[in-house]
Design a protein around this motif. Structure first.
Motif, PDB file in Angstrom:
ATOM      1  N   LYS A  22     -35.481  -0.617  28.738  1.00 42.68           N
ATOM      2  CA  LYS A  22     -35.650   0.481  27.367  1.00 42.68           C
ATOM      3  C   LYS A  22     -37.634  -0.204  27.095  1.00 42.68           C
ATOM      4  O   LYS A  22     -37.501   0.509  26.030  1.00 42.68           O
ATOM      5  N   ARG A  23     -37.605  -1.546  27.528  1.00 42.36           N
ATOM      6  CA  ARG A  23     -38.942  -1.458  26.393  1.00 42.36           C
ATOM      7  C   ARG A  23     -40.513  -0.564  27.402  1.00 42.36           C
ATOM      8  O   ARG A  23     -41.517  -0.322  26.332  1.00 42.36           O
TER       9      ARG A  23
ATOM     10  N   HIS B   9     -35.372 -12.001  30.195  1.00 35.86           N
ATOM     11  CA  HIS B   9     -34.647 -10.651  29.871  1.00 35.86           C
ATOM     12  C   HIS B   9     -32.554 -10.981  29.649  1.00 35.86           C
ATOM     13  O   HIS B   9     -32.846 -11.590  30.362  1.00 35.86           O
ATOM     14  N   ARG B  10     -32.834 -10.029  28.327  1.00 36.48           N
ATOM     15  CA  ARG B  10     -31.533 -10.861  28.522  1.00 36.48           C
ATOM     16  C   ARG B  10     -30.849  -9.830  29.542  1.00 36.48           C
ATOM     17  O   ARG B  10     -29.935 -10.241  29.940  1.00 36.48           O
ATOM     18  N   ASP B  11     -30.624  -8.587  29.830  1.00 37.88           N
ATOM     19  CA  ASP B  11     -30.744  -7.429  30.278  1.00 37.88           C
ATOM     20  C   ASP B  11     -30.580  -7.222  31.384  1.00 37.88           C
ATOM     21  O   ASP B  11     -31.820  -6.355  30.920  1.00 37.88           O
ATOM     22  N   ASP B  12     -30.222  -6.478  31.609  1.00 38.75           N
ATOM     23  CA  ASP B  12     -31.164  -5.150  32.681  1.00 38.75           C
ATOM     24  C   ASP B  12     -31.408  -3.472  31.535  1.00 38.75           C
ATOM     25  O   ASP B  12     -32.403  -3.395  31.673  1.00 38.75           O
ATOM     26  N   GLU B  13     -30.745  -3.510  30.302  1.00 36.53           N
ATOM     27  CA  GLU B  13     -31.264  -2.446  30.111  1.00 36.53           C
ATOM     28  C   GLU B  13     -32.727  -2.938  29.091  1.00 36.53           C
ATOM     29  O   GLU B  13     -33.083  -1.996  28.448  1.00 36.53           O
ATOM     30  N   GLU B  14     -32.415  -4.041  28.466  1.00 39.44           N
ATOM     31  CA  GLU B  14     -33.621  -4.310  27.485  1.00 39.44           C
ATOM     32  C   GLU B  14     -34.998  -4.398  28.617  1.00 39.44           C
ATOM     33  O   GLU B  14     -35.705  -3.890  27.924  1.00 39.44           O
ATOM     34  N   PHE B  15     -34.655  -5.118  29.519  1.00 38.99           N
ATOM     35  CA  PHE B  15     -35.624  -4.669  31.161  1.00 38.99           C
ATOM     36  C   PHE B  15     -36.279  -2.852  31.368  1.00 38.99           C
ATOM     37  O   PHE B  15     -37.285  -2.806  30.617  1.00 38.99           O
TER      38      PHE B  15
END
Length: 62
Positions: free
Chosen positions: A12-13, A4-10
């Motif tokens: 958000k899914r 994952h690019r960053d924690d936000e993407e993780f």
């Protein structure tokens, strides 16, 4: 493991598009009726009885 690019993407899914919920108990405004404080006389009576018991106990059993 998945990258994952960053924690936000993780995080958000698995979240819905609108993650905020309406308040079930909205704040503000005035109460419908003023709160009644009952029991003040009974509390005073209990305190008086306790004080009398202490004073009588000291007076009768020196």
């Amino acid at each position: 493991m998945t990258d994952h690019r960053d924690d936000e993407e993780f995080y958000k899914r698995d979240r819905p598009a609108q993650p905020t919920l309406e308040e079930d108990r909205p704040r503000g405004g005035k109460a419908k009726a003023p709160a009644k404080y009952r029991g003040s006389w009974s509390m005073v009576a209990i305190i008086v009885v306790v004080v009398l018991l202490v004073v009588l106990g000291i007076a009768l059993f020196p």
